[in-house]
Design an enzyme around this catalytic site. Structure first.
Site, PDB file in Angstrom:
ATOM      1  N   GLY A 252       0.848  -1.228  -0.007  1.00 21.33           N
ATOM      2  CA  GLY A 252      -0.032   0.045   0.142  1.00 21.33           C
ATOM      3  C   GLY A 252       0.702   1.198  -0.031  1.00 21.33           C
ATOM      4  N   ASP A 253       1.970   1.338   0.807  1.00 20.74           N
ATOM      5  CA  ASP A 253       2.889   2.290   0.796  1.00 20.74           C
ATOM      6  C   ASP A 253       3.440   2.618  -0.445  1.00 20.74           C
ATOM      7  OD1 ASP A 253       2.452   2.513   3.434  1.00 20.74           O
ATOM      8  OD2 ASP A 253       3.994   1.153   3.846  1.00 20.74           O
TER       9      ASP A 253
END
Length: 309
Positions: A252-253
């Site tokens: 997600g990052d």
């Protein structure tokens, strides 16, 4: 330049064990220590893909010094020093499982909170995109991200906000809007107080609710099912190929890094969505969190399909 913000960074410590034995001694032969926190994962990926990136946030003590020494060499360091010590986050990898021990981190004083706002404002002139990730440390009000987003907006910078819970809800209910947010299904369900499925019609209805009004980009991760996105009034579905997942932590990052990078390069909608998804997938194929192997970028990029719905 892209400025990443990590308000509650950590030293991420990984202990691999064949078996976690309770109430006795566990000896670890290999220990991994990295500069961690969601925003620093974003930072690492941006540096690896060659973008001009600076990192800010709150650091303190010997752990803070270690963090600075272990950042990617291409990252401009713009951190704000506090009296408390930067936290440790421990992951014990055992029997195919991951048990985490997460320190709360330092408590931020009112003077430190105000000091960082002035420091953050001083960085706005050299930034184009501001990427804010992760939780707020103790001592900061839940509305603190509203202040950061407002400062960035006033400077004419685009803002990518990746947080959850009360901090995200506070921003969404305020008049101050980030450029992009990246919730997943679980976070949408938490915000709305009801279960949100992966059904495309339901997602269209959810993202059209007043809570999300005024946000240019809403990008919802659907895991192996790809991504659903809303850019102003246009909805997109991103279909992705099946990949061999090694470590999904930090994907997600990496996606946030792709969004931030694409905004910085003024990419079109399809290019933004493809870049964000490819970087997230590349991270999932690596053992290290917040790391991508760009040798596979073009091959994956060609396999993604973006369609309007």
């Amino acid at each position: 330049m892209i400025l990443t913000v990590t308000m509650n960074p950590s030293i991420d410590i990984s202990y691999p064990l064949e078996e976690l034995k309770i109430d006795t001694v566990n000896r670890v032969s290999e220990v991994s220590k990295t500069a961690g926190g969601k925003g620093l994962n974003v930072t690492r990926v941006l540096a690896e893909i060659g973008d001009n990136v600076a990192a800010t946030g709150l650091i303190g003590g010997t752990n803070g010094e270690f963090l600075l020494q272990n950042l990617h060499p291409n990252v401009r360091q713009c951190f704000y020093n506090i009296s408390g010590d930067t936290r440790n986050c421990i992951a014990i990898l055992h029997e195919g499982k991951q048990t985490e021990i997460l320190e709360a981190g330092p408590t931020i004083t009112a003077d430190e909170a105000n000091g960082f706002l002035h420091h953050f404002k001083s960085l706005m002139e050299s930034a184009e995109v501001v990427s804010i990730s992760g939780s707020l440390p103790a001592g900061l009000p839940v509305e603190y991200y509203i202040q950061l987003v407002e400062i960035a907006n006033q400077a004419g910078n685009k803002v990518v906000l990746d947080c959850s819970g009360a901090a995200l809800e506070a921003v969404l209910k305020s008049e101050v809007k980030p450029t992009a947010i990246k919730p997943n299904n679980e976070e949408l369900s938490q915000l709305l107080g009801r279960e949100v499925s992966k059904d495309l019609d339901e997602l269209k209805a959810v993202l059209s609710e007043p809570l999300f009004e005024g946000i240019e980009w809403i990008i919802v991760s659907l895991g192996a099912d790809g991504t659903f996105a809303k850019h102003w009034d246009t909805f997109y579905k991103v279909d992705i190929p099946k990949i061999q997942v090694v470590n999904p932590v930090g994907s997600g990052d990496s996606t946030v890094a792709g969004i931030s990078s694409a905004l910085s390069h003024q990419a079109d909608d399809v290019s933004l969505l493809k870049k964000a998804n490819v970087l997230g997938m590349l991270n999932a194929q690596e053992k290290m969190t917040g790391h991508v192997n760009m040798a596979y970028y073009d091959e994956l990029y060609k396999q993604l399909h973006v369609r309007t719905v």
